[in-house]
Design an enzyme around this catalytic site. Structure first.
Site, mmCIF file in Angstrom:
data_model
loop_
_atom_site.group_PDB
_atom_site.id
_atom_site.type_symbol
_atom_site.label_atom_id
_atom_site.label_comp_id
_atom_site.label_asym_id
_atom_site.label_seq_id
_atom_site.Cartn_x
_atom_site.Cartn_y
_atom_site.Cartn_z
ATOM 1 N N ASP A 21 0.824 -1.216 0.000
ATOM 2 C CA ASP A 21 0.000 0.000 0.000
ATOM 3 C C ASP A 21 0.861 1.270 0.000
ATOM 4 O O ASP A 21 1.969 1.273 0.531
ATOM 5 C CB ASP A 21 -0.910 -0.027 1.243
ATOM 6 C CG ASP A 21 -2.043 0.976 1.138
ATOM 7 O OD1 ASP A 21 -2.357 1.422 0.017
ATOM 8 O OD2 ASP A 21 -2.614 1.325 2.186
ATOM 9 N N HIS A 38 2.129 3.668 -9.023
ATOM 10 C CA HIS A 38 1.931 2.246 -9.322
ATOM 11 C C HIS A 38 3.099 1.711 -10.155
ATOM 12 O O HIS A 38 3.575 0.599 -9.938
ATOM 13 C CB HIS A 38 0.613 2.023 -10.065
ATOM 14 C CG HIS A 38 -0.595 2.393 -9.255
ATOM 15 N ND1 HIS A 38 -0.755 1.987 -7.953
ATOM 16 C CD2 HIS A 38 -1.693 3.133 -9.546
ATOM 17 C CE1 HIS A 38 -1.911 2.458 -7.483
ATOM 18 N NE2 HIS A 38 -2.488 3.165 -8.430
ATOM 19 N N ARG A 72 -12.328 2.184 -8.024
ATOM 20 C CA ARG A 72 -11.471 3.353 -8.298
ATOM 21 C C ARG A 72 -11.819 3.936 -9.673
ATOM 22 O O ARG A 72 -12.464 3.274 -10.490
ATOM 23 C CB ARG A 72 -9.998 2.929 -8.251
ATOM 24 C CG ARG A 72 -9.588 2.571 -6.825
ATOM 25 C CD ARG A 72 -8.096 2.575 -6.667
ATOM 26 N NE ARG A 72 -7.766 2.264 -5.286
ATOM 27 C CZ ARG A 72 -6.552 2.314 -4.783
ATOM 28 N NH1 ARG A 72 -5.540 2.671 -5.540
ATOM 29 N NH2 ARG A 72 -6.337 2.027 -3.517
ATOM 30 N N LEU A 132 10.339 -20.707 -5.072
ATOM 31 C CA LEU A 132 9.338 -19.831 -4.443
ATOM 32 C C LEU A 132 7.971 -19.941 -5.125
ATOM 33 O O LEU A 132 7.876 -19.899 -6.358
ATOM 34 C CB LEU A 132 9.835 -18.378 -4.523
ATOM 35 C CG LEU A 132 8.856 -17.297 -4.062
ATOM 36 C CD1 LEU A 132 8.653 -17.341 -2.551
ATOM 37 C CD2 LEU A 132 9.345 -15.908 -4.476
HETATM 38 C C1 IPE Z 1 -5.409 -2.607 0.004
HETATM 39 O O1 IPE Z 1 -5.069 -1.281 -0.227
HETATM 40 C C2 IPE Z 1 -5.449 -3.369 -1.288
HETATM 41 C C3 IPE Z 1 -4.161 -3.540 -1.950
HETATM 42 C C4 IPE Z 1 -2.985 -3.195 -1.477
HETATM 43 C C5 IPE Z 1 -4.215 -4.163 -3.238
HETATM 44 P P1 IPE Z 1 -6.190 -0.136 -0.320
HETATM 45 O O2 IPE Z 1 -5.456 1.140 -0.500
HETATM 46 O O3 IPE Z 1 -7.191 -0.499 -1.328
HETATM 47 O O4 IPE Z 1 -6.844 -0.224 1.122
HETATM 48 P P2 IPE Z 1 -7.743 0.826 1.928
HETATM 49 O O5 IPE Z 1 -8.863 1.197 1.032
HETATM 50 O O6 IPE Z 1 -6.885 1.985 2.277
HETATM 51 O O7 IPE Z 1 -8.174 0.085 3.149
HETATM 52 C C1 IPE Z 2 -1.620 0.353 -3.323
HETATM 53 O O1 IPE Z 2 -1.414 1.715 -3.356
HETATM 54 C C2 IPE Z 2 -1.914 -0.232 -4.694
HETATM 55 C C3 IPE Z 2 -3.305 -0.669 -4.874
HETATM 56 C C4 IPE Z 2 -4.235 -0.641 -3.980
HETATM 57 C C5 IPE Z 2 -3.663 -1.167 -6.188
HETATM 58 P P1 IPE Z 2 -2.614 2.766 -3.309
HETATM 59 O O2 IPE Z 2 -3.010 3.090 -4.685
HETATM 60 O O3 IPE Z 2 -3.703 2.282 -2.420
HETATM 61 O O4 IPE Z 2 -1.885 4.002 -2.633
HETATM 62 P P2 IPE Z 2 -2.485 5.008 -1.553
HETATM 63 O O5 IPE Z 2 -2.955 4.182 -0.402
HETATM 64 O O6 IPE Z 2 -3.587 5.747 -2.225
HETATM 65 O O7 IPE Z 2 -1.338 5.870 -1.182
HETATM 66 MG MG MG Z 3 -4.056 2.496 -0.454
#
Ligand code: IPE
Ligand code: IPE
Ligand code: MG
Length: 248
Positions: A21, A38, A72, A132
């Protein structure tokens, strides 16, 4: 002492799960579009997979895209799917070379055909690997998985292959997408959020949790080592007393 030397290779977690995340925040902090975050996240991904393989960890499960992430903005979802295809195109050779086997868990039917095709191709090409096991959670959520398991289990009760009175925990596990994979011993979440976000809820009943403020694109080999060293200092009691655990 260097971090790598502080790791007891005889006490490695056999399964590590990671909630990757913080990509969006990493980009926004630099005034960039979230998509750059990303893209940058792929480098962290590569480093972590490499580190897990080097250490000899047997299973690495990565949360790449949740059921909730389908909500999203369209551009972000398609950029993520594009990155997925590109990574598979670029990295399949390396996976084969490094004896890594790819598996996917999640509601794969929701993915576009080109993503699905590329995924199955890599899964097939790496199916003979014995090192792995890389498990990617894609279009995955734990409640989806558990509901799906309940549905398929009910069908087996209906068709007579399963008797209600004899259902045990182990029987339920057979219907989960992770069947055959040991429960994670360590779960890491980056970006400072202290939540699980619908990831492996059944499987983490006794998992050690590790949270770090590092945003995913900044997470590297050293951070992975830190998490494992922290894990190795913990006493896992599984409901018993400390004395009982030390007696063993
Ligand atoms: C969790 O991250 C899902 C992934 C890392 C793929 P999110 O960014 O979607 O989680 P929330 O919404 O902050 O809980
Ligand atoms: C995690 O990073 C990747 C996915 C959930 C796909 P985020 O896109 O959730 O990044 P933040 O949490 O908005 O910083
Ligand atoms: Mg996130």
């Amino acid at each position: 002492m260097p971090l790598r030397k502080q790791i007891n290779t005889l006490k490695l977690p056999s399964h590590v799960a990671i909630i990757m995340d913080g990509n969006g925040r990493w980009a926004r902090q630099r005034g960039l579009d979230r998509i750059f975050g990303h893209q940058q996240g792929v480098n962290a991904l590569r480093e972590v997979i490499e580190t897990a393989a080097e250490l000899g960890i047997k299973y690495l499960t990565l949360y790449a895209f949740s059921t909730e992430n389908w909500c999203r903005p369209d551009e972000e979802v398609s950029a993520l799917m594009g990155i997925m295809i590109q990574s598979l195109n670029n990295e399949t050779g390396t996976l084969i070379k490094n004896n890594i086997r790819l598996k996917v868990i999640g509601d794969i039917n929701r993915l576009a055909d080109d993503v699905k095709e590329r995924l199955f191709e890599t899964i097939n090409l790496t199916s003979v690997s014995t090192g792995l096991n890389l498990v990617v959670a894609l279009s995955y959520s734990s409640r989806w998985e558990i509901t799906e398991a309940a549905r398929r289990m009910s069908a087996d009760v209906n068709n007579g292959t399963l008797k209600i009175d004899s259902i045990k925990e182990e029987d339920f596990e057979k219907y989960l997408t992770t069947y055959g994979i040991p429960d994670p011993e360590l779960m890491i979440r980056t970006s400072g959020e202290l939540r699980i976000s619908n990831f492996l809820l059944w499987q983490i009943a006794y998992t050690e949790l590790y949270f770090t403020n590092k945003l995913w694109p900044d997470f590297g080999k050293k951070d992975f080592y830190d998490a494992i060293i922290d894990f190795q200092k913990r006493e896992r009691r599984f409901g018993k007393t400390s004395e009982q655990v030390l007696e063993k």
